[in-house]
Design a protein around this motif. Sequence first.
Motif, PDB file in Angstrom:
ATOM      1  N   ILE A   1      33.861 121.048 136.290  1.00  0.00           N
ATOM      2  CA  ILE A   1      32.618 121.818 136.276  1.00  0.00           C
ATOM      3  C   ILE A   1      32.911 123.311 136.116  1.00  0.00           C
ATOM      4  N   ALA A   2      33.938 123.793 136.819  1.00  0.00           N
ATOM      5  CA  ALA A   2      34.314 125.209 136.704  1.00  0.00           C
ATOM      6  C   ALA A   2      34.729 125.545 135.276  1.00  0.00           C
ATOM      7  N   GLN A   3      35.520 124.665 134.653  1.00  0.00           N
ATOM      8  CA  GLN A   3      35.919 124.885 133.261  1.00  0.00           C
ATOM      9  C   GLN A   3      34.690 124.902 132.344  1.00  0.00           C
ATOM     10  N   HIS A   4      33.795 123.955 132.567  1.00  0.00           N
ATOM     11  CA  HIS A   4      32.597 123.830 131.742  1.00  0.00           C
ATOM     12  C   HIS A   4      31.734 125.085 131.852  1.00  0.00           C
ATOM     13  N   LEU A   5      31.539 125.554 133.076  1.00  0.00           N
ATOM     14  CA  LEU A   5      30.764 126.773 133.281  1.00  0.00           C
ATOM     15  C   LEU A   5      31.479 127.983 132.688  1.00  0.00           C
ATOM     16  N   GLY A   6      32.806 127.975 132.754  1.00  0.00           N
ATOM     17  CA  GLY A   6      33.567 129.082 132.178  1.00  0.00           C
ATOM     18  C   GLY A   6      33.354 129.203 130.681  1.00  0.00           C
ATOM     19  N   TYR A   7      33.426 128.083 129.961  1.00  0.00           N
ATOM     20  CA  TYR A   7      33.180 128.104 128.515  1.00  0.00           C
ATOM     21  C   TYR A   7      31.756 128.592 128.229  1.00  0.00           C
ATOM     22  N   THR A   8      30.803 128.144 129.049  1.00  0.00           N
ATOM     23  CA  THR A   8      29.402 128.512 128.832  1.00  0.00           C
ATOM     24  C   THR A   8      29.178 130.005 129.066  1.00  0.00           C
ATOM     25  N   VAL A   9      29.681 130.515 130.182  1.00  0.00           N
ATOM     26  CA  VAL A   9      29.492 131.931 130.518  1.00  0.00           C
ATOM     27  C   VAL A   9      30.163 132.826 129.483  1.00  0.00           C
ATOM     28  N   LEU A  10      31.373 132.480 129.076  1.00  0.00           N
ATOM     29  CA  LEU A  10      32.089 133.273 128.067  1.00  0.00           C
ATOM     30  C   LEU A  10      31.285 133.330 126.772  1.00  0.00           C
ATOM     31  N   ALA A  11      30.781 132.197 126.322  1.00  0.00           N
ATOM     32  CA  ALA A  11      30.026 132.155 125.070  1.00  0.00           C
ATOM     33  C   ALA A  11      28.736 132.952 125.175  1.00  0.00           C
ATOM     34  N   VAL A  12      28.030 132.832 126.293  1.00  0.00           N
ATOM     35  CA  VAL A  12      26.750 133.542 126.449  1.00  0.00           C
ATOM     36  C   VAL A  12      26.976 135.055 126.512  1.00  0.00           C
ATOM     37  N   ILE A  13      28.020 135.490 127.223  1.00  0.00           N
ATOM     38  CA  ILE A  13      28.304 136.926 127.311  1.00  0.00           C
ATOM     39  C   ILE A  13      28.643 137.496 125.937  1.00  0.00           C
ATOM     40  N   LEU A  14      29.513 136.813 125.193  1.00  0.00           N
ATOM     41  CA  LEU A  14      29.887 137.299 123.863  1.00  0.00           C
ATOM     42  C   LEU A  14      28.683 137.283 122.919  1.00  0.00           C
ATOM     43  N   ALA A  15      27.856 136.250 123.024  1.00  0.00           N
ATOM     44  CA  ALA A  15      26.659 136.189 122.182  1.00  0.00           C
ATOM     45  C   ALA A  15      25.703 137.322 122.531  1.00  0.00           C
ATOM     46  N   ALA A  16      25.593 137.641 123.821  1.00  0.00           N
ATOM     47  CA  ALA A  16      24.683 138.707 124.249  1.00  0.00           C
ATOM     48  C   ALA A  16      25.120 140.069 123.721  1.00  0.00           C
ATOM     49  N   LEU A  17      26.426 140.286 123.567  1.00  0.00           N
ATOM     50  CA  LEU A  17      26.918 141.555 123.055  1.00  0.00           C
ATOM     51  C   LEU A  17      26.391 141.839 121.653  1.00  0.00           C
ATOM     52  N   VAL A  18      26.103 140.784 120.905  1.00  0.00           N
ATOM     53  CA  VAL A  18      25.551 140.935 119.558  1.00  0.00           C
ATOM     54  C   VAL A  18      24.036 140.750 119.561  1.00  0.00           C
ATOM     55  N   ALA A  19      23.573 139.726 120.259  1.00  0.00           N
ATOM     56  CA  ALA A  19      22.159 139.350 120.199  1.00  0.00           C
ATOM     57  C   ALA A  19      21.248 140.376 120.851  1.00  0.00           C
ATOM     58  N   VAL A  20      21.673 140.955 121.975  1.00  0.00           N
ATOM     59  CA  VAL A  20      20.794 141.897 122.682  1.00  0.00           C
ATOM     60  C   VAL A  20      20.527 143.155 121.857  1.00  0.00           C
ATOM     61  N   PRO A  21      21.556 143.850 121.344  1.00  0.00           N
ATOM     62  CA  PRO A  21      21.254 145.028 120.517  1.00  0.00           C
ATOM     63  C   PRO A  21      20.409 144.698 119.281  1.00  0.00           C
ATOM     64  N   VAL A  22      20.736 143.587 118.611  1.00  0.00           N
ATOM     65  CA  VAL A  22      19.968 143.206 117.419  1.00  0.00           C
ATOM     66  C   VAL A  22      18.529 142.865 117.796  1.00  0.00           C
ATOM     67  N   GLY A  23      18.360 142.059 118.834  1.00  0.00           N
ATOM     68  CA  GLY A  23      17.024 141.654 119.248  1.00  0.00           C
ATOM     69  C   GLY A  23      16.180 142.825 119.704  1.00  0.00           C
ATOM     70  N   VAL A  24      16.766 143.731 120.492  1.00  0.00           N
ATOM     71  CA  VAL A  24      16.018 144.897 120.980  1.00  0.00           C
ATOM     72  C   VAL A  24      15.651 145.823 119.822  1.00  0.00           C
ATOM     73  N   ALA A  25      16.596 146.075 118.914  1.00  0.00           N
ATOM     74  CA  ALA A  25      16.318 146.958 117.778  1.00  0.00           C
ATOM     75  C   ALA A  25      15.210 146.399 116.893  1.00  0.00           C
ATOM     76  N   VAL A  26      15.312 145.124 116.584  1.00  0.00           N
ATOM     77  CA  VAL A  26      14.301 144.490 115.730  1.00  0.00           C
ATOM     78  C   VAL A  26      12.965 144.385 116.460  1.00  0.00           C
ATOM     79  N   GLY A  27      13.001 143.993 117.729  1.00  0.00           N
ATOM     80  CA  GLY A  27      11.766 143.832 118.483  1.00  0.00           C
ATOM     81  C   GLY A  27      11.038 145.140 118.695  1.00  0.00           C
ATOM     82  N   HIS A  28      11.767 146.203 119.003  1.00  0.00           N
ATOM     83  CA  HIS A  28      11.135 147.496 119.256  1.00  0.00           C
ATOM     84  C   HIS A  28      10.571 148.110 117.977  1.00  0.00           C
ATOM     85  N   SER A  29      11.325 147.997 116.899  1.00  0.00           N
ATOM     86  CA  SER A  29      10.874 148.586 115.637  1.00  0.00           C
ATOM     87  C   SER A  29       9.836 147.745 114.923  1.00  0.00           C
ATOM     88  N   ARG A  30       9.764 146.454 115.277  1.00  0.00           N
ATOM     89  CA  ARG A  30       8.857 145.497 114.624  1.00  0.00           C
ATOM     90  C   ARG A  30       9.171 145.361 113.128  1.00  0.00           C
TER      91      ARG A  30
END
Length: 239
Positions: free
Chosen positions: A34-63
């Motif tokens: 379970i710890a390994q499984h959560l580790g893979y999940t957390v790592l992927a979500v954090i790395l995805a957020a590094l790209v997705a959050v700036p893109v999503g906020v920029a696009v969402g705010h500017s419309r």
Amino acid sequence: MGKPGGLMQFLLQAFEYLTAAEHWSGPSGFPARIAQHLGYTVLAVILAALVAVPVGVAVGHSRKGASAVLAVAGAMRALPTLGMLTFFAVTLPRGVTVPLIPATLTLVLLASAPLVAGIVAGFDSVERDVVLSARAAGYSETQILTRVELPLAAPTIVGGLRSCVVQVLATATVVAFIGLGGLGRLLIDGLAVQDYPRMIAGAVVVIALALAVDLLLAAVQRAVRPTGVGRLPGSPPQA
């Protein structure tokens, strides 16, 4: 009648596997998996957020470009996870010898789509008149973003994060296909020796873990639902 009896036998054996003390300790026990499984999940979500959050906020705010971004995110959701994992493992340098690289890249791509979509949808859910009122009242773009849009969009954004995490958590079992750990090992190793009770036990734990995380994030989503967002956009901005 033979098939129901066989299924019941497998279920009983799976229950015995789940409750056996030896399966809850050691490097191959449920806590470690379970710890390994959560580790893979957390790592992927954090790395995805590094790209997705700036893109999503920029696009969402500017419309601007929201339709294109949502279309790309929708297309990414249709990508076959096992196919991507196999492709990256074979084509990336050291993809076979360092399986964490293709596994992480696959899960990051899987996580990015719902995360970006949730952020853009969150901003889109904010009434345009509210933003215009805040701008007319003298709010800066930063104030509009942090004091108006993000608080109002937070429930939808957390909903996107919730979808992202649960989807990655449920799909991370595939990384065992290229030799990594996690709960997918119970499925892959069980299939290799036709140990179906082990496979059922693994599937039950994956489902239980996904449901637990989903309920936790659902509580967070309810908690961030705004009951009032500070001063009204029509009031003078604070210094």
